[in-house]
Design an enzyme around this catalytic site. Structure first.
Site, PDB file in Angstrom:
ATOM      1  N   ASP A 152       0.678  -1.275   0.036  1.00  0.00           N
ATOM      2  CA  ASP A 152      -0.015  -0.022   0.090  1.00  0.00           C
ATOM      3  C   ASP A 152       0.906   1.142  -0.048  1.00  0.00           C
ATOM      4  O   ASP A 152       2.084   1.380  -0.047  1.00  0.00           O
ATOM      5  CB  ASP A 152      -0.790   0.062   1.296  1.00  0.00           C
ATOM      6  CG  ASP A 152      -1.724   0.874   0.984  1.00  0.00           C
ATOM      7  OD1 ASP A 152      -2.340   1.397   0.291  1.00  0.00           O
ATOM      8  OD2 ASP A 152      -2.453   1.225   2.571  1.00  0.00           O
ATOM      9  N   GLU A 168       2.464   4.720  -4.193  1.00  0.00           N
ATOM     10  CA  GLU A 168       2.324   5.717  -5.402  1.00  0.00           C
ATOM     11  C   GLU A 168       3.819   6.345  -5.496  1.00  0.00           C
ATOM     12  O   GLU A 168       3.777   6.746  -6.697  1.00  0.00           O
ATOM     13  CB  GLU A 168       1.413   6.901  -5.253  1.00  0.00           C
ATOM     14  CG  GLU A 168      -0.131   6.127  -5.020  1.00  0.00           C
ATOM     15  CD  GLU A 168      -0.290   5.306  -3.818  1.00  0.00           C
ATOM     16  OE1 GLU A 168       0.208   5.497  -2.835  1.00  0.00           O
ATOM     17  OE2 GLU A 168      -0.987   4.191  -4.038  1.00  0.00           O
ATOM     18  N   ASP A 192      -9.098   3.562  -1.983  1.00  0.00           N
ATOM     19  CA  ASP A 192      -9.975   3.893  -1.084  1.00  0.00           C
ATOM     20  C   ASP A 192     -11.073   4.490  -1.668  1.00  0.00           C
ATOM     21  O   ASP A 192     -11.358   5.923  -1.837  1.00  0.00           O
ATOM     22  CB  ASP A 192      -9.364   4.980  -0.183  1.00  0.00           C
ATOM     23  CG  ASP A 192      -8.088   4.520   0.433  1.00  0.00           C
ATOM     24  OD1 ASP A 192      -7.982   3.253   0.683  1.00  0.00           O
ATOM     25  OD2 ASP A 192      -7.086   5.300   1.277  1.00  0.00           O
TER      26      ASP A 192
HETATM   27  C1  GLC Z   1      -4.858   3.333   2.983  1.00  0.00           C
HETATM   28  C2  GLC Z   1      -5.210   1.991   2.072  1.00  0.00           C
HETATM   29  C3  GLC Z   1      -6.183   1.132   3.118  1.00  0.00           C
HETATM   30  C4  GLC Z   1      -5.700   0.799   4.344  1.00  0.00           C
HETATM   31  C5  GLC Z   1      -5.077   2.035   5.168  1.00  0.00           C
HETATM   32  C6  GLC Z   1      -4.323   1.979   6.549  1.00  0.00           C
HETATM   33  O1  GLC Z   1      -5.622   4.221   3.140  1.00  0.00           O
HETATM   34  O2  GLC Z   1      -5.607   2.384   0.828  1.00  0.00           O
HETATM   35  O3  GLC Z   1      -6.545   0.196   2.487  1.00  0.00           O
HETATM   36  O4  GLC Z   1      -6.649   0.273   4.999  1.00  0.00           O
HETATM   37  O5  GLC Z   1      -4.189   2.892   4.155  1.00  0.00           O
HETATM   38  O6  GLC Z   1      -3.418   0.887   6.142  1.00  0.00           O
END
Ligand code: GLC
Length: 787
Positions: free
Chosen positions: A414, A417, A488
């Site tokens: 995650d 980017e 998200d």
């Molecule tokens: C980001 C991710 C989400 C995750 C969060 C905490 O917002 O996109 O899926 O739960 O971070 O890690």
């Protein structure tokens, strides 16, 4: 984002020299070199130099573009140069410089706007091309909005969409402007950038496409009636032009360049339970127990950032998880696999071994001044591995390999980017072969490079097993390493609806393994939305319930018995379809056929199908029309030409038109293409227990004479032994001749030790014929009957 004023751009104008090269020509235009070169008969590569030098490997997307000789013809006159293969020609005007690309039948692929074939200022460039009202634009990967991109201005810059901190991109969750509001279904840019733009004519249904192999921020401006513009903030023009004329041929050629999805483990196609929540080990195991008690199928449990020790990657909060190895092995006994999140940001914390090692071995991104670049993620100050460097990818791979040793099955990437929070990424520098490259050059590729390192590590730790990595960010080629979820989203009907064209778009851009968070991530979900999202997710390639911290519970049982039952049966439907879904995935790994497929892929010459954004094919046999609004009592949908069966009533329907069907809360409208044979299994609680002794082959009889072919792929689901023939591939041909039908199965492969399946039961839809048992389903069989 940061394009300079267009009036100052300088157009390339005069062709000064023409030099034949092996598969095309190289021109000197003003003071730049322009190369037109055939990669294949139907793929043309265009390269334009900067300061007369070419960037040999602009990105990590293209694995190679050498596909052998292409017979090329060059014809030159005083005013033009024409270079042709057997399928494409490029006609170059010498003064002013312009180029048009045609197929062998004369149909247009690219028509440059005179005076704007290529213009530049410093390292930025723009190309302008003609378009008409009859052109439809598809592709560009993870974008919001409907299928047809005409009228849009889209930016390719991997973005943590919810972060209020931006890289010069307006972003405001209260904004009235939908393009600036990440809660809207028109927000842009998103997390993934794939510069593959399709152009399909509504008049003749012919498709062509261009892939711009450039990692810098790019913009695609399709707001104008008679032209569209492609703009880059840096990097060179390296363009692959695909002749089509089918979307299928374009995608095949694109994935020949950028690769196909690797065989996923079977379990990754099951139902996944995730939540951003501070679970203790006990709560987590209790959750597993609830699933099994309620007999709701589920294959994996995920852990979000709170399992770590103060968000330090590759550590565990030992208070919350006193004995993780035991937790994982208990889970395994119950058929669950475990996955944890791994973010790229390494806490800036001298004394923390991961930080120390990265620092000492010089594996982090630097600044212009040579310091370790610091950004901001969950732990606060963080350093970022420089994944452009092979040594950093290797290091990361090793850390992942050690991390999964305790019994994890996969990795969730995650914030890649990369998201750097309140600290601007602009001073970040990358080290490529000792060079110091600006942030903009590799930003869009960071997520892919992270996944590349992760996969290499997992593979070296467990060479015999397939890997599963889920990534938020991506670039062209990400399918080689990871699945993507679409980040998200919001618990909102519009985001459920948006997921259809978004996933479809990713599928025709080479990434088939995609899915949106079931139930929605941001905001509280509600009962009906959760039910409908689950029903849709049963037919998303990736099916995962996930939600943001602090929101109300959205487990399948959170809203009471009635919705629990509905959700359970949606999940069961997915497991019932598992042999079909697995076969569809395995086909995609071999020939790049999309999984969640826009109707345009199969019916591009039908203008209704071409722009459809509300229905899709899941594999080539099932049409899915998800319910994406509250209180739906009926659903109008487009059935493409041909004959279809309603999955629930078995009623035969004629396609080529819109139909309206009644919709009850327990159904997602599903239609099966006549002629398909769908393999179905008994429901299991986890694919770990998936060893069917018998499968149903449900034959949906064709209404026209002829043959249709369906393929069932079976193997151990976790290793690559199928590549050496340890599998069973049943090619099922259904043939109608007059009143007679013949269903035959031809079995290929050596089988595999884990196989328990011996027989098939063949059932028939569209005829009053009793089920037929194929006792020996491991050798070729044939069933003939009249109707
Ligand atoms: C980001 C991710 C989400 C995750 C969060 C905490 O917002 O996109 O899926 O739960 O971070 O890690």
């Amino acid at each position: 984002m940061k394009m300079s004023a267009e009036k100052y751009f300088i157009a390339l104008e005069e062709v000064r020299f023409v030099t034949p090269i092996t598969k095309g020509v190289e021109l000197l235009v003003d003071s730049e070199k322009v190369r037109f070169e055939f990669v294949k008969d139907d793929v043309l590569k265009i390269k334009i130099s900067q300061a007369q030098s070419f960037d040999a490997k602009p990105t990590f997307a293209v694995m190679h573009d050498e596909f052998g000789p292409v017979e090329t013809k060059i014809e030159e006159t005083a005013k033009t140069v024409k270079v042709s293969s057997s399928k494409l020609s490029v006609k170059i005007g010498k003064s002013p410089f312009k180029f048009d690309v045609f197929r062998a039948d004369g149909s247009k692929v690219i028509a440059s706007v005179p005076g704007a074939a290529y213009k530049f200022i410093n390292d930025q460039w723009i190309v302008e091309r003609k378009t008409t009202v009859d052109d439809v634009f598809l592709g560009l990967g993870e974008k919001t909005g409907g299928s047809d991109l005409k009228g849009r201005f889209l930016t390719m810059w991997n973005t943590d969409i919810l972060s209020p901190n931006s890289d010069g991109i307006a972003r405001d969750t209260n904004s009235e402007n939908p393009k600036e509001n990440p809660r809207s279904d028109m927000y842009d840019p998103y997390y993934i950038s794939i510069n593959l733009l399709y152009n399909v004519s509504k008049v003749d249904g012919m498709a062509s496409a261009s892939y711009f192999d450039n990692g810098y921020c790019m913009h695609f401006d399709m707001q104008h009636e008679s032209k569209y513009k492609v703009m880059a903030e840096g990097g060179q023009l390296t363009e692959y032009v695909f002749a089509g004329p089918t979307i299928k041929e374009v995608l095949k050629n694109f994935t020949d360049l950028t690769g196909v999805m690797q065989a996923p483990p079977l379990w990754s196609l099951g139902h996944h339970q995730c939540r951003w929540h501070n679970y203790s080990q006990k709560q987590w195991l209790d959750l597993a127990a609830i699933y099994r008690k309620k007999k709701i199928p589920c294959d994996t449990l995920w852990l979000d950032i709170d399992y770590m020790d103060e968000y330090r990657v590759f550590t565990w909060n030992k208070k919350q998880f006193p004995d993780r190895k035991k937790a994982f092995s208990d889970l395994k006994e119950d058929g669950f696999r475990a996955i944890t999140i791994v973010d790229p940001g390494v806490k800036y914390d001298p004394g923390y071994p991961v930080f120390d090692e990265g620092f000492e071995k010089n594996l982090f991104c630097k600044t212009d001044g040579g310091q370790t670049y610091i950004g901001q993620v969950w732990p606060g100050r963080t350093a970022f591995p420089d994944f452009v460097k092979e040594s950093a990818r290797e290091w990361w791979g090793r850390l992942n390999a050690e991390h999964v040793e305790s019994g994890l099955a996969g990795i969730w990437n995650d914030m890649n980017e990369p998201a750097t929070g309140a600290i601007s990424p602009s001073s970040m520098r990358w080290d490529r072969d000792g060079g110091n490259h600006p942030h903009e050059r590799y930003h869009n590729q960071y997520g892919m490079l992270m996944a590349m390192g992760t996969v290499q590590g997992l593979k070296s730790a467990r060479p015999e097993y397939r890997t599963f990595v889920l990534s938020r960010a991506g670039f062209a080629g990400i399918q080689r390493y990871a699945a993507n979820w679409t980040g998200d989203n919001c618990s909102d009907w519009s985001h459920l609806a948006m997921s259809v064209p978004m996933n479809c778009r990713l599928n025709i851009c080479g990434q088939p393994f995609v899915g949106s968070d079931t139930g929605g991530f941001c905001d509280d979900t509600n009962e009906e939305l959760l039910v409908r999202w689950y029903q849709y997710s049963a037919f998303q390639p990736f099916m995962r319930n996930h939600q943001c911290i602090g929101n109300i519970d959205q487990y399948p049982w959170s809203f009471g018995k009635k919705s629990e039952k509905l959700i359970k049966s949606a999940i069961e439907l997915r497991y019932q379809f598992m042999p079909y879904i697995y076969s569809v995935f395995m086909k995609s790994t071999q020939d790049s056929t999309p999984i969640q497929t826009p109707l345009s892929y199969y019916w591009q010459d039908d203008p209704e199908a071409l722009v459809n954004s509300r229905e899709y094919m899941f594999g080539d046999a099932l049409l899915v029309a998800p319910i994406v609004e509250p209180g739906a009592k009926e659903r109008t949908l487009y059935l493409p030409k041909g004959s279809w069966y309603d999955f629930y009533t078995n009623k035969l329907l004629k396609g080529g038109k819109y139909i309206t069907v009644d919709v009850e809360i327990d159904k997602i409208p599903l239609f099966v293409k006549a002629g398909s044979v769908i393999p179905l299994a008994e429901v299991v609680q986890s694919t770990m227990f998936y060893q069917p002794k018998e499968l149903e082959l449900r034959a949906y009889l064709p209404t026209k004479k002829g043959k249709t072919v369906s393929v069932l792929h079976e193997d151990d689901g976790i290793t690559d032994r199928w590549k050496a023939g340890d599998m069973l591939q049943t090619t099922i041909t259904l043939e109608k001749t007059g009143k007679q039908y013949k269903l035959s199965g031809v079995i290929d492969g050596n089988g595999f030790p884990e196989n328990k399946r011996k027989s098939f039961v063949v059932s028939f839809v569209g005829a009053d014929v009793a089920d037929k048992k194929v006792k020996d389903g491991l050798t070729n069989f044939e069933i003939i009957f009249d109707n």
